[in-house]
Design a protein around this motif. Sequence first.
Motif, PDB file in Angstrom:
ATOM      1  N   LYS A   1       0.843  -1.212   0.000  1.00  0.00           N
ATOM      2  CA  LYS A   1       0.000   0.000   0.000  1.00  0.00           C
ATOM      3  C   LYS A   1       0.874   1.256   0.000  1.00  0.00           C
ATOM      4  O   LYS A   1       0.607   2.204  -0.747  1.00  0.00           O
ATOM      5  CB  LYS A   1      -0.933  -0.006   1.204  1.00  0.00           C
ATOM      6  N   ALA A   2       1.926   1.262   0.798  1.00  0.00           N
ATOM      7  CA  ALA A   2       2.834   2.417   0.835  1.00  0.00           C
ATOM      8  C   ALA A   2       3.531   2.590  -0.513  1.00  0.00           C
ATOM      9  O   ALA A   2       3.696   3.714  -1.006  1.00  0.00           O
ATOM     10  CB  ALA A   2       3.860   2.251   1.958  1.00  0.00           C
ATOM     11  N   PHE A   3       3.950   1.471  -1.108  1.00  0.00           N
ATOM     12  CA  PHE A   3       4.591   1.525  -2.420  1.00  0.00           C
ATOM     13  C   PHE A   3       3.610   2.071  -3.464  1.00  0.00           C
ATOM     14  O   PHE A   3       3.970   2.924  -4.280  1.00  0.00           O
ATOM     15  CB  PHE A   3       5.092   0.131  -2.828  1.00  0.00           C
ATOM     16  N   ALA A   4       2.367   1.589  -3.427  1.00  0.00           N
ATOM     17  CA  ALA A   4       1.355   2.036  -4.388  1.00  0.00           C
ATOM     18  C   ALA A   4       1.085   3.532  -4.250  1.00  0.00           C
ATOM     19  O   ALA A   4       0.955   4.246  -5.253  1.00  0.00           O
ATOM     20  CB  ALA A   4       0.073   1.226  -4.199  1.00  0.00           C
ATOM     21  N   ASP A   5       1.024   4.010  -3.012  1.00  0.00           N
ATOM     22  CA  ASP A   5       0.863   5.461  -2.782  1.00  0.00           C
ATOM     23  C   ASP A   5       2.030   6.233  -3.404  1.00  0.00           C
ATOM     24  O   ASP A   5       1.841   7.286  -4.015  1.00  0.00           O
ATOM     25  CB  ASP A   5       0.806   5.771  -1.278  1.00  0.00           C
ATOM     26  N   MET A   6       3.228   5.694  -3.233  1.00  0.00           N
ATOM     27  CA  MET A   6       4.409   6.332  -3.796  1.00  0.00           C
ATOM     28  C   MET A   6       4.327   6.354  -5.326  1.00  0.00           C
ATOM     29  O   MET A   6       4.738   7.327  -5.959  1.00  0.00           O
ATOM     30  CB  MET A   6       5.671   5.599  -3.333  1.00  0.00           C
TER      31      MET A   6
ATOM     32  N   VAL B   1       2.867  -6.971  -7.595  1.00  0.00           N
ATOM     33  CA  VAL B   1       4.304  -6.829  -7.379  1.00  0.00           C
ATOM     34  C   VAL B   1       5.070  -7.284  -8.625  1.00  0.00           C
ATOM     35  O   VAL B   1       6.013  -6.604  -9.060  1.00  0.00           O
ATOM     36  CB  VAL B   1       4.744  -7.591  -6.110  1.00  0.00           C
ATOM     37  N   ASP B   2       4.664  -8.400  -9.219  1.00  0.00           N
ATOM     38  CA  ASP B   2       5.313  -8.862 -10.459  1.00  0.00           C
ATOM     39  C   ASP B   2       5.188  -7.813 -11.564  1.00  0.00           C
ATOM     40  O   ASP B   2       6.149  -7.542 -12.293  1.00  0.00           O
ATOM     41  CB  ASP B   2       4.699 -10.182 -10.936  1.00  0.00           C
ATOM     42  N   ALA B   3       4.000  -7.215 -11.684  1.00  0.00           N
ATOM     43  CA  ALA B   3       3.780  -6.185 -12.707  1.00  0.00           C
ATOM     44  C   ALA B   3       4.657  -4.959 -12.449  1.00  0.00           C
ATOM     45  O   ALA B   3       5.184  -4.354 -13.389  1.00  0.00           O
ATOM     46  CB  ALA B   3       2.300  -5.779 -12.742  1.00  0.00           C
ATOM     47  N   MET B   4       4.840  -4.612 -11.177  1.00  0.00           N
ATOM     48  CA  MET B   4       5.669  -3.454 -10.836  1.00  0.00           C
ATOM     49  C   MET B   4       7.150  -3.710 -11.122  1.00  0.00           C
ATOM     50  O   MET B   4       7.854  -2.824 -11.600  1.00  0.00           O
ATOM     51  CB  MET B   4       5.487  -3.061  -9.361  1.00  0.00           C
ATOM     52  N   VAL B   5       7.609  -4.921 -10.848  1.00  0.00           N
ATOM     53  CA  VAL B   5       9.002  -5.257 -11.171  1.00  0.00           C
ATOM     54  C   VAL B   5       9.206  -5.152 -12.677  1.00  0.00           C
ATOM     55  O   VAL B   5      10.125  -4.471 -13.153  1.00  0.00           O
ATOM     56  CB  VAL B   5       9.383  -6.661 -10.642  1.00  0.00           C
ATOM     57  N   ASP B   6       8.336  -5.794 -13.429  1.00  0.00           N
ATOM     58  CA  ASP B   6       8.446  -5.792 -14.889  1.00  0.00           C
ATOM     59  C   ASP B   6       8.350  -4.371 -15.444  1.00  0.00           C
ATOM     60  O   ASP B   6       9.175  -3.952 -16.262  1.00  0.00           O
ATOM     61  CB  ASP B   6       7.344  -6.680 -15.482  1.00  0.00           C
ATOM     62  N   GLY B   7       7.358  -3.620 -14.990  1.00  0.00           N
ATOM     63  CA  GLY B   7       7.165  -2.255 -15.490  1.00  0.00           C
ATOM     64  C   GLY B   7       8.325  -1.335 -15.177  1.00  0.00           C
ATOM     65  O   GLY B   7       8.747  -0.544 -16.016  1.00  0.00           O
ATOM     66  N   HIS B   8       8.856  -1.450 -13.970  1.00  0.00           N
ATOM     67  CA  HIS B   8       9.968  -0.581 -13.593  1.00  0.00           C
ATOM     68  C   HIS B   8      11.261  -0.967 -14.306  1.00  0.00           C
ATOM     69  O   HIS B   8      12.076  -0.096 -14.612  1.00  0.00           O
ATOM     70  CB  HIS B   8      10.147  -0.551 -12.068  1.00  0.00           C
ATOM     71  N   GLU B   9      11.454  -2.250 -14.577  1.00  0.00           N
ATOM     72  CA  GLU B   9      12.631  -2.653 -15.362  1.00  0.00           C
ATOM     73  C   GLU B   9      12.566  -2.040 -16.759  1.00  0.00           C
ATOM     74  O   GLU B   9      13.546  -1.491 -17.259  1.00  0.00           O
ATOM     75  CB  GLU B   9      12.731  -4.178 -15.441  1.00  0.00           C
TER      76      GLU B   9
ATOM     77  N   HIS C   1      12.635   2.818  -7.081  1.00  0.00           N
ATOM     78  CA  HIS C   1      11.369   2.075  -7.023  1.00  0.00           C
ATOM     79  C   HIS C   1      11.600   0.596  -7.327  1.00  0.00           C
ATOM     80  O   HIS C   1      11.036  -0.281  -6.661  1.00  0.00           O
ATOM     81  CB  HIS C   1      10.366   2.618  -8.049  1.00  0.00           C
ATOM     82  N   LEU C   2      12.407   0.329  -8.346  1.00  0.00           N
ATOM     83  CA  LEU C   2      12.684  -1.056  -8.746  1.00  0.00           C
ATOM     84  C   LEU C   2      13.354  -1.817  -7.610  1.00  0.00           C
ATOM     85  O   LEU C   2      12.958  -2.950  -7.294  1.00  0.00           O
ATOM     86  CB  LEU C   2      13.568  -1.063 -10.004  1.00  0.00           C
ATOM     87  N   ASP C   3      14.351  -1.215  -6.989  1.00  0.00           N
ATOM     88  CA  ASP C   3      15.029  -1.869  -5.861  1.00  0.00           C
ATOM     89  C   ASP C   3      14.040  -2.142  -4.725  1.00  0.00           C
ATOM     90  O   ASP C   3      14.054  -3.219  -4.120  1.00  0.00           O
ATOM     91  CB  ASP C   3      16.190  -1.011  -5.355  1.00  0.00           C
ATOM     92  N   MET C   4      13.178  -1.180  -4.453  1.00  0.00           N
ATOM     93  CA  MET C   4      12.210  -1.315  -3.370  1.00  0.00           C
ATOM     94  C   MET C   4      11.194  -2.429  -3.656  1.00  0.00           C
ATOM     95  O   MET C   4      10.897  -3.250  -2.786  1.00  0.00           O
ATOM     96  CB  MET C   4      11.486   0.022  -3.168  1.00  0.00           C
ATOM     97  N   ILE C   5      10.677  -2.476  -4.879  1.00  0.00           N
ATOM     98  CA  ILE C   5       9.657  -3.477  -5.192  1.00  0.00           C
ATOM     99  C   ILE C   5      10.271  -4.877  -5.246  1.00  0.00           C
ATOM    100  O   ILE C   5       9.612  -5.863  -4.917  1.00  0.00           O
ATOM    101  CB  ILE C   5       8.865  -3.117  -6.476  1.00  0.00           C
TER     102      ILE C   5
ATOM    103  N   LYS D   1      12.620  -5.868  -3.203  1.00  0.00           N
ATOM    104  CA  LYS D   1      12.674  -6.276  -1.781  1.00  0.00           C
ATOM    105  C   LYS D   1      11.309  -6.717  -1.278  1.00  0.00           C
ATOM    106  O   LYS D   1      11.193  -7.685  -0.536  1.00  0.00           O
ATOM    107  CB  LYS D   1      13.204  -5.115  -0.933  1.00  0.00           C
ATOM    108  N   ILE D   2      10.284  -5.985  -1.700  1.00  0.00           N
ATOM    109  CA  ILE D   2       8.910  -6.376  -1.312  1.00  0.00           C
ATOM    110  C   ILE D   2       8.588  -7.751  -1.888  1.00  0.00           C
ATOM    111  O   ILE D   2       8.016  -8.611  -1.207  1.00  0.00           O
ATOM    112  CB  ILE D   2       7.892  -5.309  -1.768  1.00  0.00           C
ATOM    113  N   LYS D   3       8.986  -7.967  -3.141  1.00  0.00           N
ATOM    114  CA  LYS D   3       8.736  -9.271  -3.772  1.00  0.00           C
ATOM    115  C   LYS D   3       9.440 -10.385  -3.009  1.00  0.00           C
ATOM    116  O   LYS D   3       8.837 -11.445  -2.765  1.00  0.00           O
ATOM    117  CB  LYS D   3       9.216  -9.236  -5.237  1.00  0.00           C
ATOM    118  N   ASP D   4      10.689 -10.173  -2.623  1.00  0.00           N
ATOM    119  CA  ASP D   4      11.419 -11.180  -1.854  1.00  0.00           C
ATOM    120  C   ASP D   4      10.723 -11.466  -0.527  1.00  0.00           C
ATOM    121  O   ASP D   4      10.716 -12.599  -0.057  1.00  0.00           O
ATOM    122  CB  ASP D   4      12.863 -10.733  -1.609  1.00  0.00           C
ATOM    123  N   GLY D   5      10.120 -10.458   0.072  1.00  0.00           N
ATOM    124  CA  GLY D   5       9.428 -10.622   1.335  1.00  0.00           C
ATOM    125  C   GLY D   5       8.116 -11.383   1.236  1.00  0.00           C
ATOM    126  O   GLY D   5       7.619 -11.909   2.223  1.00  0.00           O
ATOM    127  N   LEU D   6       7.562 -11.454   0.021  1.00  0.00           N
ATOM    128  CA  LEU D   6       6.300 -12.181  -0.186  1.00  0.00           C
ATOM    129  C   LEU D   6       6.517 -13.698  -0.266  1.00  0.00           C
ATOM    130  O   LEU D   6       5.565 -14.457  -0.138  1.00  0.00           O
ATOM    131  CB  LEU D   6       5.594 -11.705  -1.448  1.00  0.00           C
TER     132      LEU D   6
END
Length: 195
Positions: free
Chosen positions: A87-92, A143-151, A183-187, A189-194
């Motif tokens: 949620k915090a990432f999405a707000d960002m 999260v997968d979409a955010m990793v792909d999109g940010h790459e 953003h990519l680095d952050m997402i 880390k979130i993905k690894d945490g899932l």
Amino acid sequence: MKKLGFLSMIVIAAFAFQGCSSEPKDSKETADSLNETKDTTTNGNSTGGIAVEESDAKFTTDVAANGMAEVELGKLAVTKTTNAEIKAFADMMVNDHGKANADLMAIASTKNITLPTALDEMHQKKYDELAKLSGKDFDKEYVDAMVDGHEKTWDLLDKESKDGKDADLKAFASKTAPVVKGHLDMIKKIKDGLK
């Protein structure tokens, strides 16, 4: 006068034929097509021309489409996720990409570059898929979409910051690339945490 009337009929027929034979374009394809017709090397006087090379115009529409998707998917995630980090990432995403989109729109306006006004087909499909999901299924796919999109977006920005021809777009890419990389680095880390 007859020649002008005949020429007008040919032009109208060509547009009608083109309209019948082509599939509808999404907003990004339409923007790219409009920018191609503004090519200053062939018809700048009639279209107003664009003040950048075709590769810079294409970069602009690509990044605008990606940025718009980040905002729209972020808004969706804010309403669907129960994960505080997501949620915090999405707000960002809504805030950071919203600001970057506004900056890009201002540059595009000064260069007479047409930008997409709605999600392109690919991003709309992803939005629709995500809208049907909930819980951990939503979180994983978002999260997968955010990793792909940010790459993809970081690659575009990095390339433009090095190879862009237009100084304003190059500066935009240089300023925005580190934010997107963060953003990519952050997402990631979130993905690894899932897991």
